[in-house]
Design a protein around this motif. Structure first.
Motif, PDB file in Angstrom:
ATOM      1  N   ARG A 291       0.818  -1.217   0.000  1.00  0.00           N
ATOM      2  CA  ARG A 291       0.000   0.000   0.000  1.00  0.00           C
ATOM      3  C   ARG A 291       0.848   1.262   0.000  1.00  0.00           C
ATOM      4  N   LYS A 293       3.218   3.997  -1.807  1.00  0.00           N
ATOM      5  CA  LYS A 293       3.508   4.526  -3.143  1.00  0.00           C
ATOM      6  C   LYS A 293       4.358   5.779  -3.010  1.00  0.00           C
ATOM      7  N   ASP A 294       5.420   5.824  -3.798  1.00  0.00           N
ATOM      8  CA  ASP A 294       6.343   6.964  -3.761  1.00  0.00           C
ATOM      9  C   ASP A 294       6.169   7.793  -5.032  1.00  0.00           C
ATOM     10  N   TYR A 295       5.335   8.835  -4.941  1.00  0.00           N
ATOM     11  CA  TYR A 295       5.135   9.744  -6.078  1.00  0.00           C
ATOM     12  C   TYR A 295       6.052  10.960  -5.991  1.00  0.00           C
ATOM     13  N   LYS A 300       3.415  11.499 -10.736  1.00  0.00           N
ATOM     14  CA  LYS A 300       2.393  11.152 -11.721  1.00  0.00           C
ATOM     15  C   LYS A 300       2.565  12.026 -12.959  1.00  0.00           C
ATOM     16  N   HIS A 308       2.407   8.052  -0.257  1.00  0.00           N
ATOM     17  CA  HIS A 308       1.148   7.486   0.215  1.00  0.00           C
ATOM     18  C   HIS A 308       1.446   6.203   0.991  1.00  0.00           C
ATOM     19  N   THR A 309       0.829   6.036   2.135  1.00  0.00           N
ATOM     20  CA  THR A 309       0.974   4.796   2.885  1.00  0.00           C
ATOM     21  C   THR A 309      -0.308   4.526   3.663  1.00  0.00           C
ATOM     22  N   ASP A 382      -5.272   4.260 -14.010  1.00  0.00           N
ATOM     23  CA  ASP A 382      -4.135   4.248 -13.093  1.00  0.00           C
ATOM     24  C   ASP A 382      -2.866   3.949 -13.886  1.00  0.00           C
ATOM     25  N   LYS A 398      -2.394   0.800 -16.131  1.00  0.00           N
ATOM     26  CA  LYS A 398      -2.280  -0.580 -15.667  1.00  0.00           C
ATOM     27  C   LYS A 398      -2.844  -1.509 -16.728  1.00  0.00           C
ATOM     28  N   ASN A 435       5.377  -2.661 -13.104  1.00  0.00           N
ATOM     29  CA  ASN A 435       6.170  -1.504 -12.705  1.00  0.00           C
ATOM     30  C   ASN A 435       7.656  -1.822 -12.786  1.00  0.00           C
TER      31      ASN A 435
END
Length: 696
Positions: A291, A293-295, A300, A308-309, A382, A398, A435
């Protein structure tokens, strides 16, 4: 509604050098032009452009954008013209207003075509200046805020659906998350009123039961970070009803089973502090694997940056946490608008590379449905990240495949694709990317996109380019058939036909290129007479008045019918002289003539059956064939040559199946009789270009 002086003051607060006189002129101009017009709410119409201008000032946009917002409806809804706008406010404002005006609804078109045409104009206009998009999004947001005043439920539903399908995703793609969330919320309440009401009530109940739990968790997070020496801002909120409903639909769960209803945001001073804060939270509470995500390191496509965690809080409660700097937060909420406001135009333009893909889709799409399908694919899926062997980074939806990756790199690369290596291994083109995959595309000199690719590609850009390439290939093959038929038609004309005569004929027929004429002949869109008259006007006068120019000369008579009885040759079995035939006669209808083995005869139980036969010297009818060719260059031309050599005119050609390496066509051809048809079938079956040939 903002008063004139209030609007000017808001602009002057962030831009002291703003042209106050121009703002005042624009405000007065829109009030005068809209005059006594009213909105559905009963408010003066000019209140709408003034509110849209107010939304632009909230984003601290430049004076030209504010003036455009004030004037955006004047050309569409008043007697003002673009020339008037240019004379009063300059060419830049006129260009922006014209761009927004081009997005107006086309009420006479069916709904799907209207939506497609709006989107087409939208994309082209905003490709010229992204501020057109910012004004249009603000315009749609204010219209959604007042949607409940519209009396017609159908109209409200249409506007809400268009907002959910096009405008909210576009707001997301340019990073304007505040606009996106509010649009989704308002559209959701209109499209799913029962679900919206239920979720809203459940949230209110939770709010009354939790005793300030959101604030308590936010305080705990802030304290944990403060103990680690991090001075941060922490805020918490419940997720929006639409976001919760979407999770319920995706996971097939009830409201009670949605465990991550609360979300928290941590604002820090620097990128390094973001990662430090994440480490503190992950050591204080258990985080959920998969869960995170390193943006920040890989933003993006719209420029969004954040960590995000998801954490397991006390009592097994799941909470989502976003960690970002204050600067990231400002840009994340208002995206492209924030970039523009701070004069970083080049940087902003660099973050809308996806817009170039959308413009390609506009050019390649064949019709309204196709355009909407491809554009929606391009604006709301996504993302994953994949690399070229040289380290180039590409974001894809995706489920994207190697073919999608090839078209993302460049359309020409996609068109030349014959294979792919993924992480150094040869893999099928339909392989879905993960990914971090490194993708190397293998090109072929004579490669062509395959129609079968449409079964697995997911990006709008790839689908549009493949369909366009296949259409062009089919058109070229049909034009090649047409050129052979043209030679036969030209031989009847009492003159030598050269390139000049063909160019003149093309103009007479309202076409642009000789290839258009050959395609029209090959596709049976023109009769021989129309072509001959275009080549040499008046040359067909010597033919009999009753000559059937849509077909070759025929002389058919049917025995077993009285002279005054009309008949038609059935199009299900296409009987030709030499076939055993039978007639079906129903009241008030012409007799249908069928081949004796036609399957449709089973439906003739309500008709009188007539025993028929061909008259002496009967000749000339249409036979229908199914021909499967090997899918390689020149096979279609070879088939056309067989028909020409056997003096059989092709009146209809339709591709019915493409199953690489075979292509199947359904062909209507004019033949003299059954023997003539069988000679053609024999010649086709003997050809190396033909895999199978059958009579239908």
């Amino acid at each position: 509604m903002l008063r004139q002086y209030e609007l000017v003051e808001k602009v002057k607060e962030y831009d002291p050098d703003a042209d106050e006189a121009a703002l005042n002129r624009a405000y007065v101009y829109t009030v005068q032009k809209h005059g006594t017009q009213k909105r559905a709410s009963g408010d003066p119409y000019f209140s709408h452009p003034v509110e849209v201008a107010g939304l632009m000032t909230d984003l601290q946009l430049d004076v030209q954008t504010i003036i455009t917002a004030l004037l955006h409806d004047t050309v569409e809804d008043t007697l003002a013209t673009i020339e008037d706008i240019e004379a009063n406010f300059g060419s830049d404002v006129a260009r922006l207003v014209d761009g927004v005006t081009k997005l107006s609804k086309i009420e006479a078109m069916p709904e799907n075509e209207r939506a497609a045409e709006n989107l087409r104009k939208f994309l082209l206009a905003m490709s010229e200046d992204i501020r057109v998009l910012l004004v249009k999004l603000a315009d749609r947001l204010h219209n959604m805020r007042t949607l409940h005043f519209i009396k017609s439920p159908d109209k409200r539903q249409r506007i809400a659906r268009e907002t959910m399908d096009i405008y909210a995703p576009l707001a997301e793609r340019v990073g304007m998350y505040e606009y996106m969330r509010e649009m989704q919320e308002l559209a959701f309440s209109e499209l799913e009123p029962e679900a919206y009401s239920t979720i809203t009530k459940r949230l209110e109940q939770l709010r009354g039961q939790d005793g300030g739990q959101v604030d308590a968790i936010a305080l705990k997070i802030k304290q944990a970070l403060a103990e680690a020496g991090l001075m941060v801002e922490v805020s918490g909120r419940e997720k929006h009803p639409y976001s919760i409903w979407k999770k319920m639909a995706e996971r097939h769960v009830s409201f009670e089973q949605v465990t991550d209803i609360m979300a928290f945001r941590v604002l820090t001073d620097s990128d390094a502090d973001c990662y430090r804060a994440m480490g503190v939270l992950h050591t204080t509470w258990q985080f959920l694997p998969g869960r995170f995500k390193d943006y920040i390191s890989t933003p993006k496509s719209n420029g969004y940056r954040s960590l995000h965690t998801s954490l397991m809080y006390e009592n097994s409660m799941r909470v989502e946490v976003q960690i970002r700097t204050r600067e990231m937060h400002r840009r994340n909420e208002f995206g492209l608008a924030a970039h523009w406001a701070y004069k970083q135009h080049d940087e902003a333009d660099g973050e809308v590379g996806w817009l170039r893909d959308l413009i390609e889709i506009v050019d390649a799409s064949h019709d309204a449905e196709e355009l909407l399908e491809h554009a929606r694919l391009a604006i709301y899926q996504d993302r994953i990240f994949a690399f070229t062997p040289k380290g180039g980074l590409f974001q894809l939806p995706k489920g994207a495949t190697a073919v999608d990756f090839a078209f993302a790199v460049h359309t020409d690369l996609g068109l030349a694709t014959v294979g792919a290596k993924i992480n150094g291994r040869h893999m099928p083109l339909r392989t879905r990317l993960e990914n971090g995959d490194v993708v190397e595309i293998i090109k072929g000199r004579n490669a062509e996109p395959q129609l079968s690719w449409l079964g697995f590609v997911v990006t709008g850009k790839a689908r549009a380019a493949i369909r366009r390439s296949v259409r062009l290939k089919e058109r070229a093959e049909v034009a090649e058939i047409g050129s052979k038929l043209f030679d036969e038609i030209a031989s009847k004309v009492p003159a030598r036909i050269g390139k000049k005569a063909i160019r003149v004929a093309v103009e007479r027929l309202g076409m642009e290129e000789p290839e258009d004429l050959m395609f029209a002949i090959g596709a049976a869109k023109l009769t021989d007479r129309e072509v001959m008259e275009a080549l040499v006007p008046g040359c067909t006068a010597e033919f009999e008045d009753d000559y059937d120019w849509s077909k070759r000369e025929r002389a058919i008579s049917i025995r077993g019918l009285t002279p005054d009885v009309g008949y038609t040759l059935a199009t299900c079995c296409h009987p030709v002289p030499g076939d055993r035939i039978v007639g079906l006669r129903r009241k008030q209808e012409r007799v249908e003539v069928h081949a004796i083995d036609c399957l449709e005869l089973a439906s003739g139980i309500d008709a009188d059956w007539l025993d028929l036969s061909w008259g002496r010297r009967s000749h000339g009818a249409v036979g229908r064939l199914s021909v499967t060719l090997y899918d390689r260059p020149g096979t279609l031309a070879e088939m056309a040559g067989i028909f020409a050599q056997n003096i059989a005119n092709v009146t209809s050609l339709e591709q019915t199946q493409l199953d690489h390496p075979f292509t199947t066509y359904e062909i209507d051809a004019e033949v003299q009789d059954l023997a003539h048809l069988m000679r053609i079938l024999s010649a086709l079956r003997a050809s190396d270009a033909v895999a199978q040939a059958e009579r239908i």
